[in-house]
Each structure stands twice: as C-alpha cells, then as structure tokens.
Design an enzyme around this catalytic site. Sequence first.
Site, short mmCIF file in Angstrom:
data_model
loop_
_atom_site.label_atom_id
_atom_site.label_comp_id
_atom_site.label_asym_id
_atom_site.label_seq_id
_atom_site.Cartn_x
_atom_site.Cartn_y
_atom_site.Cartn_z
N GLY A 239 38.48 10.61 -82.90
CA GLY A 239 38.86 10.43 -81.47
C GLY A 239 40.41 10.91 -81.14
N GLU A 273 38.43 10.13 -89.51
CA GLU A 273 37.24 10.92 -89.36
C GLU A 273 37.55 12.12 -88.21
OE1 GLU A 273 34.70 7.93 -88.39
OE2 GLU A 273 34.25 7.39 -90.51
N ARG A 312 29.09 19.81 -71.98
CA ARG A 312 30.23 18.72 -71.79
C ARG A 312 30.75 18.72 -70.35
NH1 ARG A 312 34.88 19.25 -73.70
NH2 ARG A 312 35.25 17.02 -74.31
N TYR A 316 29.96 14.77 -69.17
CA TYR A 316 31.37 13.86 -68.99
C TYR A 316 32.34 14.51 -68.18
CZ TYR A 316 30.12 13.46 -74.58
OH TYR A 316 29.81 13.40 -75.55
N CYS A 355 17.97 25.67 -63.51
CA CYS A 355 17.64 25.11 -62.44
C CYS A 355 17.90 23.64 -62.31
CB CYS A 355 16.13 25.34 -62.35
SG CYS A 355 15.54 26.93 -62.46
N GLU A 356 19.23 23.32 -62.19
CA GLU A 356 19.77 22.01 -62.14
C GLU A 356 21.06 21.93 -61.40
OE1 GLU A 356 18.67 18.98 -63.63
OE2 GLU A 356 17.36 19.74 -64.95
N TYR A 384 31.60 19.60 -79.72
CA TYR A 384 30.61 19.41 -79.03
C TYR A 384 29.89 20.25 -78.05
CZ TYR A 384 32.38 15.18 -81.16
OH TYR A 384 32.69 14.26 -81.81
C1 LIG Z 1 32.05 11.26 -83.24
C2 LIG Z 1 32.70 10.25 -84.06
C3 LIG Z 1 33.85 11.03 -84.84
C4 LIG Z 1 34.66 12.23 -84.34
O1 LIG Z 1 35.24 11.95 -83.13
P1 LIG Z 1 36.14 13.07 -82.47
O2 LIG Z 1 36.72 12.37 -81.07
O3 LIG Z 1 35.55 14.44 -82.30
O4 LIG Z 1 37.37 12.89 -83.22
C5 LIG Z 1 34.36 10.15 -85.91
N1 LIG Z 1 33.77 9.21 -86.11
C6 LIG Z 1 32.52 8.76 -85.80
C7 LIG Z 1 32.21 7.23 -86.36
C8 LIG Z 1 32.10 9.16 -84.72
O5 LIG Z 1 30.96 8.89 -84.19
#
Ligand SMILES: *Cc1c(COP(=O)(O)O)cnc(C)c1O
Length: 425
Positions: A239, A273, A312, A316, A355-356, A384
Amino acid sequence: MDYFSYKDGQLWAENVPVRQIAEQVGTPVYIYSRATFLDHLQKVQNAYSDIDTTICYSIKACGNINILKFMAQAGSGFDIVSGGELFRAMQSGADPSKIVYAGVGKTDGEITDALKAGIAYFNIESENELENLICLAQQQGVKAKAALRVNPDIDYKTHKYTATGQKETKFGVDIERAKQVFVKYGKNKWVKLCAIHVHLGSGGKTIDPYVTAVETILPLIEDLRTSGYDIEMLDLGGGYGADYESNSVPSAADYASGLVPLLKGKNLELILEPGKSICANAGIMVSRVLYTKQSGAKKFVIVDAGMNDLMRPCLYQAFHFIWPTNVSGNLVPTKRAKDIELLGTEVVDIVGPICEPADFLAKDRAMAPVRRGDLIAAFTAGAYGFTMSSNYNARGRAAEVLVDGDTFTVIRKRETYEDQIALEK
Ligand SMILES: *Cc1c(COP(=O)(O)O)cnc(C)c1O
C-alpha cells in the site's frame, strides 16, 4: 521516478520510442520498463538495509512471469493471494522461503499446494482458516509457519474499495481478539503461529498510518512475547504510495525513515509487500485514437482501449495522467498532474469502445489536442492494469511488452479471437 520521458516531443520508454512499439505490436498495449521495476525494488532494499528485511513484491499488482523472473533474480520474494499466483511465483524460479500467502478465502487445494511448496508464511485471516491450515498440515505431515493478520483499526484515508485495515472489513482479525488466537493456537506443533501481519490498504499518500500501525502492533508483540509466544516476524503489508501525479507520495526512503527507528533492535524480521509502489510507474498503457466527436458542450476522444483493458478509472475513480505520445514542443507535459496548465490544451472525456457509461479513462481532462490515428499513453498503468483486464465485449486482452534499454520484447501476445473461444470448445 521512471524511465518514460519525452525527447523532442516524442515519448520514449527507456531508449525505445513508444510509437515504434505501438506500430509493431498494435494497440492497446502495456509497455513496461525493466529498469524502473529494478530501480524501485532497489530503493526499497536500500531503504531498509539497516534491519533484517524481506521484500515480497505483490504479484497481483503486475504478475507477468517474465517480470517475476527478473524480480526474483534481483532478490525479491513474493506476496501471493491465490493458487494461480503461487504457480506463477514457483514458475518464475522464486525462493519459496520468500513467499507469503494472504487472502480470506484460501481453498484446501491452494493451501495444500502452498504447504508442498514450502512457503515462508501463511497470512491467516480468520480462526476458522487457521484451524483448517492446521488440519491440512497434519494430513500432509508438513510443518508451516503462520502470521496472524491483525486489524489495527486505522483510517487509511483512501478510496473505500481499497481500505482494508479497519474494523468491519472482511480482512484479518480485530486487534483485541489477537491475543486469544495465540492462546488458542500459539503452541500448535504443525503450524507455528509466530508472526503478525497487517495490510492497511492501497493508495495511501502518507507515512502516518504505517507509523501508527507499528506503534499499535509493537505493544501486542511485547505482550505476546511476555506470555511465552515466540514472535519472529512483522509483515507490514503493502500500500505504499505510487506517483500517479508527479512527486505526490513519500519515497521508500521516507517510509523507512519513519519505520526503521521503531523496529531497529526489536529482534524482528520485517517483511514488506509492496505492489504498486514498485510497478505502477513501471508501466504505461498505450492506445490509439479511433474518433473524436463533439456532443453538446463536451468533446469526446474515443480510443481503442476500454474498461476491460484498464479498469481502475471506472472501479475506483482512479486518476491516470493521459497524454499523446507525440506532441509539438510547446505541448510536452511539464508534470503529470490533474491541474496541468499548458497553453493549447483541450478539455475532453477520453472514453473506450465498450457499451457501458462507466467505460472511460478520464473525464473533463485537459490534454494536448488529438485526432484520429494519434496515440495516447495512460501513465502509471503498471499496477492493477493488465492484471485486472478482462475479455468483456469479447475483446482480446492487450499485448504486454517489456523494454530493456534499447530493445523491447513482447512478453505476452495479444489475445486472438481464437484464444478467447479455445476453452469453450
Ligand atoms: C494488494 C496487496 C498488497 C499490495 O498492495 P499495493 O497497494 O499494490 O502495494 C500487499 N499485501 C496484500 C495482503 C495485498 O492484498
């Protein structure tokens, strides 16, 4: 921040003109820069080098096998959320001891495969799942390690579809409940519950929620250790921000400067991650203008990429900077931003052929003028983008191209109509 830039009014991906790729491979096409991936990975590696850290790149953000191969070679581990991603990770030559597996709905088949592969950690999202993991590990006669995914209940201030760290999301267990889970399962001999996982969400723009999360989790870890549970690892999830607009989010070094001092000397392995902070800027999506039209006060640019190619914006309301790949000198973008002010731009809606009404890439957007046949690039499309694409409207998924210096390679062919019906025969 990445290796996509304009020279003499022409957009280049590293040392290859984007137009050349589009002409050879067709559109829509995802174009990735290998150097950008590796640069972003290395920045995270360097930022956390003072503490024992494993970087598990999140495959779901952008998981082409060819990309995973060079990421694994550069020392990255992987964060997976499905059996399909486990398969990709293993095929890429990843070190299983650097794979972590999250997800609220792991099936027995997926868990069994991951047990056999010998992954580092199962990130556990419910007690029910942990009971099942213990049962399957015992059946297989394989031992495993698990991290309990905890909800620190922090407002991540992102789009509601991408916040995952608060109470009443489907992810993880509430922090008040965490200790009881350890009391119940913390001494199991098949599954060693010895770590905490948090993933706050995606698309945040500040460091504070991470600092608050660590400050909330460390006392829990202390408490668990005092009670005799061996806590080896903290997984802080993903994230971390990506620059959808120029210089709009903290760098890896900025995050580390907030987090490393809190974690240093705590005898904890750190797992990160990162997904989009590695790959978002490493990719663009290029499409061709099919038509332009004026409808009342609005001008539409209709391109050959739709919501099936880049979802996206419609999912979002996400912002992608979009600009023609070839412009006259005075219309070279000075930055990637919503509020770009350049003389001679036009305000347009950039829409796809599907078509949306939700099929748009951008609305009321100032962009250099285009006409039929021009190419436009949606920037920061590496995360994504392709992974969320579909065959809606029986459209073949786009080709993926990897640029490395002055060469480019098609790393996924454009899907043909035959490909689309192959499994239906
Ligand atoms: C989606 C996800 C990520 C990666 O999120 P990013 O916003 O792309 O960095 C990391 N860990 C978990 C558990 C996720 O579901």
